[in-house]
Design an enzyme around this catalytic site. Sequence first.
Site, PDB file in Angstrom:
ATOM      1  N   PRO A  13       1.381  -1.029   0.217  1.00 35.10           N
ATOM      2  CA  PRO A  13       0.012  -0.392  -0.079  1.00 35.10           C
ATOM      3  C   PRO A  13       0.236   1.479  -0.141  1.00 35.10           C
ATOM      4  CG  PRO A  13       0.208  -0.591   1.827  1.00 35.10           C
ATOM      5  CD  PRO A  13       0.654  -2.229   1.291  1.00 35.10           C
ATOM      6  N   ASN A  14       0.258   1.881  -0.370  1.00 35.31           N
ATOM      7  CA  ASN A  14       0.743   3.627  -0.353  1.00 35.31           C
ATOM      8  C   ASN A  14       2.187   3.800  -1.539  1.00 35.31           C
ATOM      9  OD1 ASN A  14      -1.508   4.834   0.754  1.00 35.31           O
ATOM     10  ND2 ASN A  14      -0.068   4.205   2.240  1.00 35.31           N
ATOM     11  N   ARG A  21       5.140  10.525  -2.649  1.00 36.50           N
ATOM     12  CA  ARG A  21       5.231  10.577  -1.290  1.00 36.50           C
ATOM     13  C   ARG A  21       6.440  10.876  -0.385  1.00 36.50           C
ATOM     14  NH1 ARG A  21       5.052   4.559   1.457  1.00 36.50           N
ATOM     15  NH2 ARG A  21       4.498   5.046   3.126  1.00 36.50           N
ATOM     16  N   TYR A  26      11.829   8.559   0.875  1.00 33.92           N
ATOM     17  CA  TYR A  26      11.459   7.077   0.063  1.00 33.92           C
ATOM     18  C   TYR A  26      12.275   7.618  -1.429  1.00 33.92           C
ATOM     19  CZ  TYR A  26       7.796   5.547   3.463  1.00 33.92           C
ATOM     20  OH  TYR A  26       8.205   4.839   4.069  1.00 33.92           O
ATOM     21  N   ASN A  77       7.793  -5.451  -1.263  1.00 31.23           N
ATOM     22  CA  ASN A  77       7.771  -4.624  -0.453  1.00 31.23           C
ATOM     23  C   ASN A  77       6.692  -4.038   0.352  1.00 31.23           C
ATOM     24  OD1 ASN A  77       8.187  -1.982   1.283  1.00 31.23           O
ATOM     25  ND2 ASN A  77       8.999  -1.209   0.100  1.00 31.23           N
ATOM     26  N   ALA A  80       2.965  -0.376   5.028  1.00 32.76           N
ATOM     27  CA  ALA A  80       2.435  -0.773   5.732  1.00 32.76           C
ATOM     28  C   ALA A  80       2.067  -1.996   6.598  1.00 32.76           C
ATOM     29  CB  ALA A  80       1.903   0.329   6.614  1.00 32.76           C
ATOM     30  N   HIS A  83       3.928  -4.553   9.089  1.00 33.59           N
ATOM     31  CA  HIS A  83       3.776  -4.485  10.593  1.00 33.59           C
ATOM     32  C   HIS A  83       2.902  -4.824  10.904  1.00 33.59           C
ATOM     33  CE1 HIS A  83       7.111  -1.708   9.323  1.00 33.59           C
ATOM     34  NE2 HIS A  83       6.756  -1.050   8.855  1.00 33.59           N
ATOM     35  N   ASP A  90       0.891 -15.973   6.442  1.00 39.42           N
ATOM     36  CA  ASP A  90       0.411 -17.089   6.993  1.00 39.42           C
ATOM     37  C   ASP A  90       0.134 -17.485   5.006  1.00 39.42           C
ATOM     38  OD1 ASP A  90      -0.011 -17.373   9.129  1.00 39.42           O
ATOM     39  OD2 ASP A  90      -1.660 -17.232   9.284  1.00 39.42           O
ATOM     40  N   GLU A 101      11.830  -9.887   1.849  1.00 37.71           N
ATOM     41  CA  GLU A 101      11.323  -9.192   2.257  1.00 37.71           C
ATOM     42  C   GLU A 101      12.369  -7.917   1.747  1.00 37.71           C
ATOM     43  OE1 GLU A 101       9.847  -9.035   6.537  1.00 37.71           O
ATOM     44  OE2 GLU A 101      10.045  -6.959   6.272  1.00 37.71           O
ATOM     45  N   HIS A 103      12.895  -3.090   1.985  1.00 35.43           N
ATOM     46  CA  HIS A 103      11.915  -2.038   2.379  1.00 35.43           C
ATOM     47  C   HIS A 103      12.825  -0.768   1.686  1.00 35.43           C
ATOM     48  CE1 HIS A 103       9.222  -3.385   4.768  1.00 35.43           C
ATOM     49  NE2 HIS A 103      10.251  -4.409   5.731  1.00 35.43           N
ATOM     50  N   SER A 105      13.098   2.213   2.914  1.00 36.49           N
ATOM     51  CA  SER A 105      13.974   2.806   4.542  1.00 36.49           C
ATOM     52  C   SER A 105      14.609   1.649   5.466  1.00 36.49           C
ATOM     53  CB  SER A 105      13.010   3.627   4.744  1.00 36.49           C
ATOM     54  OG  SER A 105      11.595   2.875   5.770  1.00 36.49           O
ATOM     55  N   ARG A 110      13.523   4.163  12.084  1.00 37.01           N
ATOM     56  CA  ARG A 110      12.413   4.935  12.158  1.00 37.01           C
ATOM     57  C   ARG A 110      11.409   4.429  12.945  1.00 37.01           C
ATOM     58  NH1 ARG A 110       9.366   4.884   6.469  1.00 37.01           N
ATOM     59  NH2 ARG A 110       8.860   6.267   7.575  1.00 37.01           N
ATOM     60  N   ARG A 114       7.001   0.515  13.726  1.00 35.41           N
ATOM     61  CA  ARG A 114       8.491  -0.142  12.460  1.00 35.41           C
ATOM     62  C   ARG A 114       9.511  -1.285  12.637  1.00 35.41           C
ATOM     63  NH1 ARG A 114       5.893   3.684   8.569  1.00 35.41           N
ATOM     64  NH2 ARG A 114       5.480   5.349   9.632  1.00 35.41           N
TER      65      ARG A 114
END
Length: 153
Positions: A13-14, A21, A26, A77, A80, A83, A90, A101, A103, A105, A110, A114
């Site tokens: 998301p985002n 953003r 980012y 990625n 949010a 977290h 699952d 995985e 990220h 940042s 942070r 996070r």
Amino acid sequence: MAKKKRILVLHGPNLNLLGKRQPEIYGRLTLAEINRKITDLAGELGVEVEIRQSNSEGELVSWVQEAPKRFGAIVINPAAYTHTSIALRDAAIAAEIPLVEIHISNIHKREDFRRHSFLAGVAVGQITGFGIQSYLLGLRAAVESYNSGELNL
Ligand code: DQA
């Protein structure tokens, strides 16, 4: 000729807002520009990538669930949902293909909330804090894991 290895790259998301953003965190590249870099590297590595973005947890869960039918590894990625999402964790366990995985940042530098990732414990590993290079390092890691037949458990 042998079939090309296929890797699924997922943006959570985002991340559709990349470029505008919080550029101080980012960066200024848009999602389309990042995707081009991922596709270029895939070409160099001799693998095929399919890249998708969703703001919906359920859609990401379905994509992870279905991934083993067509892909040998996942780079994600989770943004949010990293977290918050036990559902994504699952799905990753059930998929039984290597999952990396990533990220942009450094999530450990942070806010406290996070620092915890529900996915990290079932991923091959986590790459965090290298800006958009995290995606490229993640793709390399996924190809390595794919080649070595490593599972995400
Ligand atoms: C992020 C870090 C997350 O904490 C955040 O919610 C994001 C992006 C990153 O790439 O740095 O949306 O996953």
